[in-house]
Enzyme design. Structure first.
Site, short mmCIF file in Angstrom:
data_model
loop_
_atom_site.label_atom_id
_atom_site.label_comp_id
_atom_site.label_asym_id
_atom_site.label_seq_id
_atom_site.Cartn_x
_atom_site.Cartn_y
_atom_site.Cartn_z
N ILE A 140 0.95 -1.07 0.11
CA ILE A 140 -0.05 0.16 -0.01
C ILE A 140 1.06 1.30 0.08
CG2 ILE A 140 -2.01 1.22 1.17
CD1 ILE A 140 -2.62 -1.49 2.49
N ASN A 177 12.66 -0.89 6.64
CA ASN A 177 13.65 -1.93 7.21
C ASN A 177 13.59 -2.92 6.15
OD1 ASN A 177 11.61 -3.51 7.87
ND2 ASN A 177 12.18 -3.88 9.73
N LYS A 226 2.08 -7.79 9.24
CA LYS A 226 0.60 -7.96 8.91
C LYS A 226 0.37 -9.17 8.83
CE LYS A 226 1.13 -7.61 3.88
NZ LYS A 226 0.54 -7.11 2.82
N SER A 257 -7.13 -0.93 10.35
CA SER A 257 -7.76 -2.16 9.82
C SER A 257 -9.11 -2.70 10.15
CB SER A 257 -6.80 -3.33 10.01
OG SER A 257 -7.24 -4.68 9.37
N THR A 266 -9.98 -5.28 10.96
CA THR A 266 -9.76 -6.38 11.93
C THR A 266 -9.90 -5.87 13.48
OG1 THR A 266 -8.01 -7.97 12.89
CG2 THR A 266 -7.23 -5.88 12.52
N TYR A 318 -2.18 -9.91 15.74
CA TYR A 318 -2.09 -8.99 14.90
C TYR A 318 -3.06 -7.74 15.13
CZ TYR A 318 -2.64 -6.16 10.64
OH TYR A 318 -3.07 -5.08 9.51
N LYS A 349 -3.02 -3.61 16.09
CA LYS A 349 -3.79 -2.38 15.63
C LYS A 349 -4.79 -1.59 16.74
CE LYS A 349 -2.04 -2.84 11.56
NZ LYS A 349 -1.06 -1.65 11.18
N ASN A 399 -3.55 -14.32 1.73
CA ASN A 399 -4.92 -13.80 1.30
C ASN A 399 -5.51 -14.20 -0.18
OD1 ASN A 399 -2.91 -11.23 2.69
ND2 ASN A 399 -5.11 -11.70 3.34
N LEU A 400 -6.65 -14.14 -0.23
CA LEU A 400 -7.45 -14.44 -1.20
C LEU A 400 -6.79 -13.98 -2.64
CD1 LEU A 400 -9.76 -16.20 -2.17
CD2 LEU A 400 -11.24 -14.24 -2.23
P1 NAD Z 1 3.66 -4.58 3.42
O1 NAD Z 1 4.21 -5.55 4.45
O2 NAD Z 1 3.68 -4.68 2.15
O3 NAD Z 1 4.10 -3.00 3.97
C1 NAD Z 1 4.61 -2.73 5.33
C2 NAD Z 1 5.85 -2.20 5.20
O4 NAD Z 1 6.42 -1.96 6.54
C3 NAD Z 1 7.01 -3.37 4.76
O5 NAD Z 1 7.52 -2.79 3.59
C4 NAD Z 1 8.00 -3.66 6.00
O6 NAD Z 1 9.15 -3.87 5.43
C5 NAD Z 1 7.97 -2.55 6.55
N1 NAD Z 1 7.86 -2.65 7.98
C6 NAD Z 1 7.51 -3.72 8.94
N2 NAD Z 1 8.13 -3.69 10.02
C7 NAD Z 1 8.92 -2.41 9.92
C8 NAD Z 1 9.91 -1.61 11.02
N3 NAD Z 1 10.00 -2.02 12.29
N4 NAD Z 1 10.68 -0.75 10.60
C9 NAD Z 1 10.64 -0.26 9.41
N5 NAD Z 1 9.74 -1.07 8.48
C10 NAD Z 1 9.05 -1.98 8.88
O7 NAD Z 1 1.98 -4.22 3.86
P2 NAD Z 1 0.87 -3.43 3.36
O8 NAD Z 1 -0.16 -4.54 2.74
O9 NAD Z 1 1.39 -2.56 2.45
O10 NAD Z 1 0.07 -2.85 4.59
C11 NAD Z 1 0.59 -1.65 5.18
C12 NAD Z 1 -0.16 -1.36 6.44
O11 NAD Z 1 -1.32 -1.43 6.18
C13 NAD Z 1 0.47 -2.29 7.60
O12 NAD Z 1 0.41 -1.69 8.54
C14 NAD Z 1 -0.86 -3.02 7.56
O13 NAD Z 1 -1.02 -3.98 8.75
C15 NAD Z 1 -1.87 -2.57 7.17
N6 NAD Z 1 -2.98 -2.99 6.60
C16 NAD Z 1 -2.88 -3.68 5.43
C17 NAD Z 1 -3.91 -4.45 5.00
C18 NAD Z 1 -3.73 -5.31 3.85
O14 NAD Z 1 -4.71 -6.32 3.32
N7 NAD Z 1 -2.70 -5.24 2.97
C19 NAD Z 1 -5.24 -4.38 5.49
C20 NAD Z 1 -5.38 -3.55 6.65
C21 NAD Z 1 -4.16 -3.00 7.10
N1 UDP Z 2 -10.06 -17.25 1.48
C1 UDP Z 2 -10.27 -18.51 0.88
N2 UDP Z 2 -9.02 -19.02 0.49
C2 UDP Z 2 -7.74 -18.48 0.54
C3 UDP Z 2 -7.82 -17.32 1.14
C4 UDP Z 2 -8.86 -16.70 1.77
O1 UDP Z 2 -11.27 -18.95 0.61
O2 UDP Z 2 -6.82 -19.20 0.20
C5 UDP Z 2 -11.17 -16.30 2.07
C6 UDP Z 2 -11.17 -16.33 3.40
O3 UDP Z 2 -11.78 -17.30 4.20
C7 UDP Z 2 -12.32 -15.21 3.51
C8 UDP Z 2 -11.83 -14.44 2.28
O4 UDP Z 2 -11.32 -15.49 1.34
O5 UDP Z 2 -13.54 -15.36 3.66
C9 UDP Z 2 -10.80 -13.29 2.56
O6 UDP Z 2 -9.53 -13.63 2.97
P1 UDP Z 2 -8.35 -12.93 3.13
O7 UDP Z 2 -7.20 -13.51 4.00
O8 UDP Z 2 -8.04 -12.44 1.96
O9 UDP Z 2 -8.64 -11.49 3.82
P2 UDP Z 2 -9.46 -11.41 5.34
O10 UDP Z 2 -9.90 -12.73 5.77
O11 UDP Z 2 -8.28 -10.77 6.36
O12 UDP Z 2 -10.33 -10.48 5.46
#
Ligand code: NAD
Ligand code: UDP
Length: 337
Positions: A13, A33, A85, A125, A127, A149, A153, A199-200
């Site tokens: 992101i 990092n 994450k 999130s 979550t 996790y 958050k 993730n899906l």
């Molecule tokens: P990502 O893992 O691609 O990016 C997170 C980055 O943080 C990575 O590049 C990692 O190297 C860096 N990082 C982790 N710990 C660190 C530390 N101690 N010091 C410096 N850098 C560090 O994840 P993303 O999907 O881009 O998610 C970004 C943020 O959004 C995260 O906080 C995640 O929890 C949150 N989030 C993600 C999702 C999702 O589905 N991707 C959903 C909800 C929230």
């Molecule tokens: N899911 C699935 N097969 C997979 C991964 C995820 O059926 O291999 C389902 C999971 O049970 C959920 C949806 O897809 O209903 C989204 O899952 P994901 O892990 O992407 O996101 P989150 O559960 O964190 O919302």
């Protein structure tokens, strides 16, 4: 507010958000990092934007290095993505998650405070809604955590609320993302998970490209129209644009604000498979498997607050999310390697 530090800016992101920040004339410095990302993502961002971005390989747990960074630049605000994450890993290694995510955020806030930088956008999130028994979810829904996790958050949200309460100079935006998927339309940046994806969407793209044999659909006996779990999938570029809007909101000095970033629409796992097959004319072999422990049946957002207060609305369709995820996967079958 023009000079922005992006923590975790080489991640999924973060990299998309850096690109949007540059397009909106922000000056951006990235720190990461590189534990879960590669520097190549930032090189691609630089190429796409035709702009240079200063990068610092720093761990949030290294407070002196963080202080050094704030001495070097005069930031107006911080977008804080950096964190671990993976839900499963957090269950196995809770101390790693609590230390990395919570201590890392405490270090960041302390250094920000010492340097009078008090504008922060935090990656929260969906979550934090725990295992909700109804959707759509507004920001006022009750909060809980169902794994370490999620607990990080939730704890960080509470810490930031207390911080802003104690010092009203702080302006903080908590952005609760639902399920970010897809990739930039160029196919040059996207999600690059290590090992077998949890993730899906990345799982689907790796099945489609032939890296994995078939998708396991976790549960077909949920109380949903087709029995499979429902989520709110949102294009990562829409999420990135949400951060630009959140920064603009901070200029109004709103104190602490919380927004859901989703589309407001729920899609089942079978809907996702079908959308992916239709968008890309590929077949996704799948089988039904038992429910994944801890999964909610239905989770999607009420997005009216972000629409109203941020003047933001997700604009990409499920088809576009599937098309862009596939474009990224086919252009980069081994991710950023
Ligand atoms: P990502 O893992 O691609 O990016 C997170 C980055 O943080 C990575 O590049 C990692 O190297 C860096 N990082 C982790 N710990 C660190 C530390 N101690 N010091 C410096 N850098 C560090 O994840 P993303 O999907 O881009 O998610 C970004 C943020 O959004 C995260 O906080 C995640 O929890 C949150 N989030 C993600 C999702 C999702 O589905 N991707 C959903 C909800 C929230
Ligand atoms: N899911 C699935 N097969 C997979 C991964 C995820 O059926 O291999 C389902 C999971 O049970 C959920 C949806 O897809 O209903 C989204 O899952 P994901 O892990 O992407 O996101 P989150 O559960 O964190 O919302």
């Amino acid at each position: 507010m023009k000079s922005i530090l992006v923590t975790g800016g080489t991640g999924f992101i973060g990299s998309h958000t850096v690109l949007e920040l540059l397009a909106n004339n922000y000056q951006v410095v990235v720190m990461d990092n590189l534990r879960n990302s590669k520097i190549e993502s930032l090189k691609r961002v630089e190429k796409l934007s035709n702009m240079h971005v200063d990068f610092h390989k720093i761990d949030l747990l290294d407070k002196p290095a963080l202080s050094g960074l704030f001495n070097k630049y005069k930031f107006d605000g911080v977008i804080h993505f950096a964190g671990l994450k993976a839900v499963g890993e957090s269950v196995e290694k809770p101390l790693l998650y609590y230390t990395n995510n919570i201590t890392g955020t405490l270090n960041l806030c302390e250094v920000m405070q010492e340097n009078q930088v008090k504008n922060l956008v935090f990656s929260s999130s969906a979550t934090v809604y725990g295992n909700p028994d109804q959707s759509p979810l507004t920001e006022n829904e009750s909060l809980s955590a169902v794994n370490p996790y999620g607990q990080t958050k939730l704890t960080i949200e509470f810490i930031l609320k207390d911080l802003q309460h104690a010092d009203s100079d702080w302006n903080i935006s908590l952005l609760r993302y639902f399920n970010p998927v897809g990739a930039h339309k160029s196919g040059d940046i996207g999600e690059d998970p290590h090992g077998i994806p949890n993730n899906l969407m990345p799982f689907i793209t790796q099945v489609a490209v032939g890296k994995l044999k078939e998708l396991s659909v976790f549960g077909n006996d949920y109380p949903t129209p087709d029995g499979t779990g429902i989520r709110d999938y949102i294009h990562v570029v829409d999420v990135a644009i949400g951060h630009i809007k959140a920064l603009e909101k901070l200029r109004e000095k709103p104190g602490l604000v919380t927004y859901n970033l989703g589309t407001g629409k729920g899609s089942s796992v079978l809907d996702m498979i079908q959308a992916f097959e239709n968008a890309n004319s590929v077949k996704i072999p799948y089988k039904f498997a038992p429910r994944r422990p801890g999964d909610a049946a239905i989770c999607y957002a009420d997005v009216s607050k972000a629409e109203r207060e941020l003047n933001w609305k997700a604009k990409y369709s499920l088809q576009e999310m599937c098309r862009d995820a596939w474009n990224w996967q086919t252009k980069n079958p081994t991710g950023f390697d």
